[in-house]
Scaffold this motif. Structure first.
Motif, short mmCIF file in Angstrom:
data_model
loop_
_atom_site.label_atom_id
_atom_site.label_comp_id
_atom_site.label_asym_id
_atom_site.label_seq_id
_atom_site.Cartn_x
_atom_site.Cartn_y
_atom_site.Cartn_z
N ALA A 150 0.84 -1.07 0.11
CA ALA A 150 -0.18 0.03 0.02
C ALA A 150 0.74 1.33 -0.10
O ALA A 150 1.69 1.43 1.05
CB ALA A 150 -0.87 -0.04 1.08
N LEU A 151 0.78 2.09 -1.07
CA LEU A 151 1.61 3.43 -1.22
C LEU A 151 0.86 4.46 -0.53
O LEU A 151 -0.05 5.07 -1.23
CB LEU A 151 2.00 3.41 -2.49
N GLY A 152 1.09 4.60 0.76
CA GLY A 152 0.39 5.69 1.37
C GLY A 152 -0.82 5.10 2.24
O GLY A 152 -1.32 4.00 2.05
N GLY A 153 -1.21 5.93 3.45
CA GLY A 153 -2.35 5.67 4.14
C GLY A 153 -3.52 5.41 3.48
O GLY A 153 -4.22 4.64 4.12
N PHE A 154 -3.91 6.34 2.68
CA PHE A 154 -5.21 6.11 1.87
C PHE A 154 -5.21 4.80 1.20
O PHE A 154 -6.26 4.16 1.44
CB PHE A 154 -5.30 7.23 0.88
N ALA A 155 -3.95 4.38 0.61
CA ALA A 155 -4.40 2.99 -0.09
C ALA A 155 -4.30 1.82 1.02
O ALA A 155 -5.20 0.86 0.81
CB ALA A 155 -3.07 2.86 -0.74
N TRP A 156 -3.73 2.10 2.10
CA TRP A 156 -3.82 1.13 3.30
C TRP A 156 -5.29 0.90 3.77
O TRP A 156 -5.95 -0.23 3.95
CB TRP A 156 -3.04 1.37 4.34
N GLN A 157 -6.11 2.12 4.06
CA GLN A 157 -7.12 1.97 4.55
C GLN A 157 -8.42 1.63 3.46
O GLN A 157 -9.22 0.80 3.76
CB GLN A 157 -7.71 3.66 5.00
N ALA A 158 -8.06 1.67 1.96
CA ALA A 158 -9.14 1.55 1.32
C ALA A 158 -8.87 0.02 0.76
O ALA A 158 -9.67 -0.75 0.47
CB ALA A 158 -8.77 2.24 -0.19
N LEU A 159 -7.56 -0.70 1.06
CA LEU A 159 -7.11 -2.09 0.70
C LEU A 159 -7.81 -2.84 2.04
O LEU A 159 -8.04 -4.07 1.60
CB LEU A 159 -5.89 -2.33 0.79
N LEU A 160 -7.86 -2.68 3.20
CA LEU A 160 -8.38 -3.59 4.21
C LEU A 160 -9.81 -4.17 3.96
O LEU A 160 -10.17 -5.46 3.94
CB LEU A 160 -8.34 -3.03 5.57
N PRO A 161 -10.83 -3.45 3.60
CA PRO A 161 -12.04 -4.02 3.29
C PRO A 161 -12.12 -4.76 2.01
O PRO A 161 -12.98 -5.61 1.79
CB PRO A 161 -13.03 -2.88 3.28
N ALA A 162 -11.25 -4.26 1.06
CA ALA A 162 -11.26 -4.93 -0.38
C ALA A 162 -10.70 -6.21 -0.09
O ALA A 162 -11.21 -7.20 -0.79
CB ALA A 162 -10.39 -4.08 -1.32
N VAL A 163 -9.35 -6.40 0.87
CA VAL A 163 -8.70 -7.76 0.61
C VAL A 163 -9.88 -8.66 1.65
O VAL A 163 -9.77 -9.81 1.34
CB VAL A 163 -7.38 -7.70 1.43
N ALA A 164 -10.52 -8.03 2.56
CA ALA A 164 -11.40 -8.80 3.21
C ALA A 164 -12.47 -9.37 2.48
O ALA A 164 -13.05 -10.70 2.32
CB ALA A 164 -11.99 -7.99 4.53
N ALA A 165 -13.07 -8.60 1.56
CA ALA A 165 -14.02 -9.04 0.41
C ALA A 165 -13.52 -9.95 -0.63
O ALA A 165 -14.28 -10.82 -1.08
CB ALA A 165 -14.63 -7.83 -0.22
N ALA A 166 -12.16 -9.87 -0.88
CA ALA A 166 -11.61 -10.89 -1.74
C ALA A 166 -11.08 -12.01 -1.22
O ALA A 166 -10.69 -12.99 -1.87
CB ALA A 166 -10.33 -10.03 -2.42
N GLY A 167 -11.24 -12.40 0.14
CA GLY A 167 -11.07 -13.51 0.79
C GLY A 167 -9.91 -13.68 1.63
O GLY A 167 -9.60 -15.03 1.81
#
Length: 246
Positions: A150-167
Motif C-alpha cells: 500500500a503506497l500511502g495511508g489512503f491505499a492502506w485504509q482502502a485495501l483492508l475492506p477490499a482484501v477482506a471481501a476478496a477472501g
C-alpha cells in the motif's frame, strides 16, 4: 482480467470525478496542449498472474488521466518505475505514455480509486463506490498474489475492506499504517496468506522532503518482492522466482 480492465474504463458512477476528469481533459496543462487526454477511469497495469501488487491512491489529473496508464507521465510514476527497473522488476525506467514498451515483471500496479479526483483527494463515498473494481481485481489475482504494498495511508485504509471481501481475514482492531508496516492476512479458504506492507507514497512531497528516500523505497520493494517469491536482480534483468514464502 482483460475483461475487467476493459469494463472499468466505461465507469461513470461518481459524478464529481467524471466532471473533473473530463474538464481537465478540455482545459489541459500548457505543456500538454497537443495531447488528446484519456479522461476515463484507469485500469490496473501489469501481468494478470503477478505475485506482487502495488496499490496507489488515484490517477493524476495530468498524468494517468492524460496518458491512460497508471503512474505514467507524472513525477510519482517516474520515481516508482525507476525503482522497479533498478530492481529488475521492469524492463525500462521511463514511464512516458501508453504503448511506450514498458513491461512489468511479476508486478501489477493498481489504484483503489480509478478516476483523477480534484486536488488528488477522493471522498470517502467515492472510495467506497470504487471498491468493487479493486476487490474483483484481487479476486482474479488470488491464485498467484502473495504480497501487496500500500503506497500511502489512503491505499492502506482502502485495501483492508477490499482484501477482506476478496477472501483474506483482516484482524480487529485493524492494523495501522506506517512505512514498513507488515501484516500477514490468512486466507478464509485455507489457501496461501497475503502479506500486506505499508510504504510512504512516492509523491514528490515525500521524496523531495526526504520522508521517503531512494534507499527506503528500494529496501521496502525488495523485501516485498522476496516475500512474494520474486528474487530482484539488477537493472533491466528479469527477476528470478524463489521458493514461495511460508
Amino acid at each position: 482480467m482483460a475483461d475487467l480492465d476493459r469494463v472499468v474504463t466505461g465507469c461513470r458512477a461518481c459524478p464529481r470525478l467524471v466532471e473533473w476528469r473530463e474538464e481537465t481533459a478540455r482545459t489541459k496543462r500548457r505543456a500538454y496542449q497537443d495531447w488528446d487526454y484519456w479522461a476515463r477511469p484507469i485500469p490496473g497495469f501489469g501481468p494478470p498472474d503477478a505475485p506482487l501488487v502495488l496499490v496507489g491512491l488515484a490517477p493524476a489529473a495530468h498524468g494517468a488521466n492524460r496518458t491512460g496508464r497508471i503512474f505514467t507521465g507524472d513525477p510519482s510514476g517516474d520515481i516508482l518505475y525507476t525503482a522497479l527497473y533498478e530492481l529488475g522488476l521492469a524492463n525500462r525506467p521511463e514511464s512516458v505514455r501508453h504503448g511506450d514498451g514498458l513491461e512489468l515483471r511479476g508486478v501489477r500496479v493498481t489504484d483503489p480509486v480509478r478516476c483523477a479526483p480534484p486536488d488528488n483527494k477522493p471522498t470517502t463515498a467515492e472510495r467506497d463506490t470504487c471498491r468493487p473494481w479493486i476487490t474483483r481485481e484481487l479476486q482474479l489475482l488470488r491464485p498467484t498474489v502473495r504480497t501487496v504494498v500500500a503506497l500511502g495511508g489512503f491505499a492502506w485504509q482502502a485495501l483492508l475492506p477490499a482484501v477482506a471481501a476478496a477472501g483474506w481475514e483482516v484482524p480487529r482492531p485493524r492494523p495501522a499504517f506506517g512505512h514498513a508496516a507488515h501484516v500477514t492476512l490468512p486466507a478464509t479458504d485455507g489457501g496461501p496468506p497475503l502479506h500486506l506492507y505499508g510504504c510512504y507514497h512516492v509523491s514528490p512531497r515525500n521524496t523531495n522532503t526526504g520522508r521517503l528516500t531512494t534507499e527506503m523505497l528500494h529496501g521496502l520493494l525488495r523485501t516485498a518482492a522476496r516475500t512474494a517469491g520474486l528474487d530482484p536482480n539488477g537493472p533491466g534483468r528479469p527477476p528470478g522466482r524463489s521458493a514461495p514464502p511460508p
